[in-house]
Design an enzyme around this catalytic site. Sequence first.
Site, PDB file in Angstrom:
ATOM      1  N   ASN A 126      -5.366  12.490   0.231  1.00  0.00           N
ATOM      2  CA  ASN A 126      -4.530  11.600   1.041  1.00  0.00           C
ATOM      3  C   ASN A 126      -5.435  10.867   2.034  1.00  0.00           C
ATOM      4  OD1 ASN A 126      -1.899  10.569   1.744  1.00  0.00           O
ATOM      5  ND2 ASN A 126      -2.006  11.752   3.622  1.00  0.00           N
ATOM      6  N   LYS A 127      -4.839  10.038   2.833  1.00  0.00           N
ATOM      7  CA  LYS A 127      -5.564   9.200   3.799  1.00  0.00           C
ATOM      8  C   LYS A 127      -6.601  10.000   4.587  1.00  0.00           C
ATOM      9  CE  LYS A 127      -5.325   5.667   4.339  1.00  0.00           C
ATOM     10  NZ  LYS A 127      -6.281   4.763   3.664  1.00  0.00           N
ATOM     11  N   ASP A 152      -1.998  10.551  -2.330  1.00  0.00           N
ATOM     12  CA  ASP A 152      -2.394   9.519  -3.303  1.00  0.00           C
ATOM     13  C   ASP A 152      -2.723  10.107  -4.658  1.00  0.00           C
ATOM     14  OD1 ASP A 152      -3.045   8.321  -0.507  1.00  0.00           O
ATOM     15  OD2 ASP A 152      -2.807   6.660  -1.933  1.00  0.00           O
ATOM     16  N   ARG A 176       0.855  -1.197   0.000  1.00  0.00           N
ATOM     17  CA  ARG A 176       0.000   0.000   0.000  1.00  0.00           C
ATOM     18  C   ARG A 176       0.878   1.230   0.000  1.00  0.00           C
ATOM     19  NH1 ARG A 176       2.246   1.911   3.854  1.00  0.00           N
ATOM     20  NH2 ARG A 176       0.685   3.543   3.853  1.00  0.00           N
ATOM     21  N   GLY A 177       0.210   2.392  -0.142  1.00  0.00           N
ATOM     22  CA  GLY A 177       0.977   3.625  -0.311  1.00  0.00           C
ATOM     23  C   GLY A 177       1.128   3.855  -1.814  1.00  0.00           C
TER      24      GLY A 177
HETATM   25  O1  MRU Z   1      -4.653   3.111   2.204  1.00  0.00           O
HETATM   26  P1  MRU Z   1      -3.163   3.306   2.098  1.00  0.00           P
HETATM   27  O2  MRU Z   1      -2.404   2.753   3.252  1.00  0.00           O
HETATM   28  O3  MRU Z   1      -2.642   2.831   0.756  1.00  0.00           O
HETATM   29  O4  MRU Z   1      -2.991   4.893   2.130  1.00  0.00           O
HETATM   30  C1  MRU Z   1      -1.696   5.419   2.021  1.00  0.00           C
HETATM   31  C2  MRU Z   1      -1.666   6.888   2.158  1.00  0.00           C
HETATM   32  O5  MRU Z   1      -2.675   7.539   2.302  1.00  0.00           O
HETATM   33  C3  MRU Z   1      -0.330   7.561   2.020  1.00  0.00           C
HETATM   34  O6  MRU Z   1      -0.292   8.727   2.793  1.00  0.00           O
HETATM   35  C4  MRU Z   1      -0.113   7.941   0.552  1.00  0.00           C
HETATM   36  O7  MRU Z   1      -0.288   6.838  -0.293  1.00  0.00           O
HETATM   37  C5  MRU Z   1       1.226   8.511   0.322  1.00  0.00           C
HETATM   38  S1  MRU Z   1       2.397   7.233   0.432  1.00  0.00           S
HETATM   39  C6  MRU Z   1       3.899   7.608   0.071  1.00  0.00           C
END
Ligand code: MRU
Length: 381
Positions: A261-262, A251, A58-59
């Site tokens: 973002n998250k 994202d 993820r990320g």
């Molecule tokens: O749901 P996830 O864990 O994939 O979400 C990740 C995030 O929101 C990160 O902040 C984002 O992808 C940036 S990662 C370098």
Amino acid sequence: MTEEKDPTSGLPETLSWQGGRPGYVRMVEQTLLPGEFTELEVKSVDQMVDAIYRLAVRGAPAIGVATAYGVLLGIQDLVGRTAADVMDAFAGTCSKLERARPTAVNLFWALERMTECAQAKVSEGASGDEIVGALFDKAMAIHASDKDTCQRMGAHGAELIKDGARVLTHCNAGSLATGGIGTALAPIYEATRQGKSVKVYADETRPLLQGARLTSWELAQGGVDVTLITDNTAGWVMREGRIDMVIVGSDRIARNGDVCNKIGTYSVAVLAREHGIPFFVVAPLSTFDMTLEDGSRIPIEERPAEEVTEPMGQRIAPEGCQVYSPAFDVTPARLVSGIVTEVGVIHSPTTAAAEAAFKQAGLEIPELVTPGEIKGSKAMG
Ligand code: MRU
């Protein structure tokens, strides 16, 4: 300032291609951290889609690299086949991958880079094997360039961090979220490596606890001073004067600088503005979706209710309870102090500034799209 030591030297490789052709992907199984450190072997495109959906990987940037490798898993067995056969399998593989998760634009960015590569070979009249060979090289190059991009963002971002800085971050935007040393955490690692003292407050990040499980784990592995807080403590630590700056990843960033973002990032940005604290985003140019004028149409993934009602398998809400669980939110550009990219910092982001960064990097600026063409809309069911 203390002596230089590299806090990233002991971090595990989040994902890597193993072997040649055929090969497979080895990745850290992130759903089990920090309790268990296990590596998964992903050997088919269906397994890759599952790994992306389950958040084993993820990320945004790591999803991009995983997607490029996922393409290889879908076509690597086609030996001695025609170009048309390879392109058929390629199209089928891409349509599976594009449904894995909708929001991180890096997934679609990787598919576009792989598609350009395959189409260029087809127009040269290449054989099926030559197309597959070129796609292998492209996927390895995507991973290598992500590593390099993280280093460059780290260097630009570290200039913003003063010795003694106290930084709040949300979710995990570290090495576990990329093919390199991270986005938001890269400047923290680099500043630490330069001998600056940096203290991090990590939001736990409900519902899947990427901050608690992953950020506090990876920073501690690197010896970085990290303190975990619940999400609803963010405002209070700002009020108490414990935070000098916020640094998060992203994202997807729209052309005008709106940052997705998250979930919870928007609340942190509003709190930062109220307390006069700078709010920085660190993201590669591959996270910009220049086909979207602003952030209003970014597809926001909704996750299953059980992730909220039964976190870590423990029921905390009544059976049948209604749940709304968007996985991401969008922070308007006006709340963003700057976006740190591999080509430098875009201060007070605007459409013109994002376009200038693309030009500086020698990247083409795509046309804006209509709602039906938005990347990720197919993954929304
Ligand atoms: O749901 P996830 O864990 O994939 O979400 C990740 C995030 O929101 C990160 O902040 C984002 O992808 C940036 S990662 C370098």
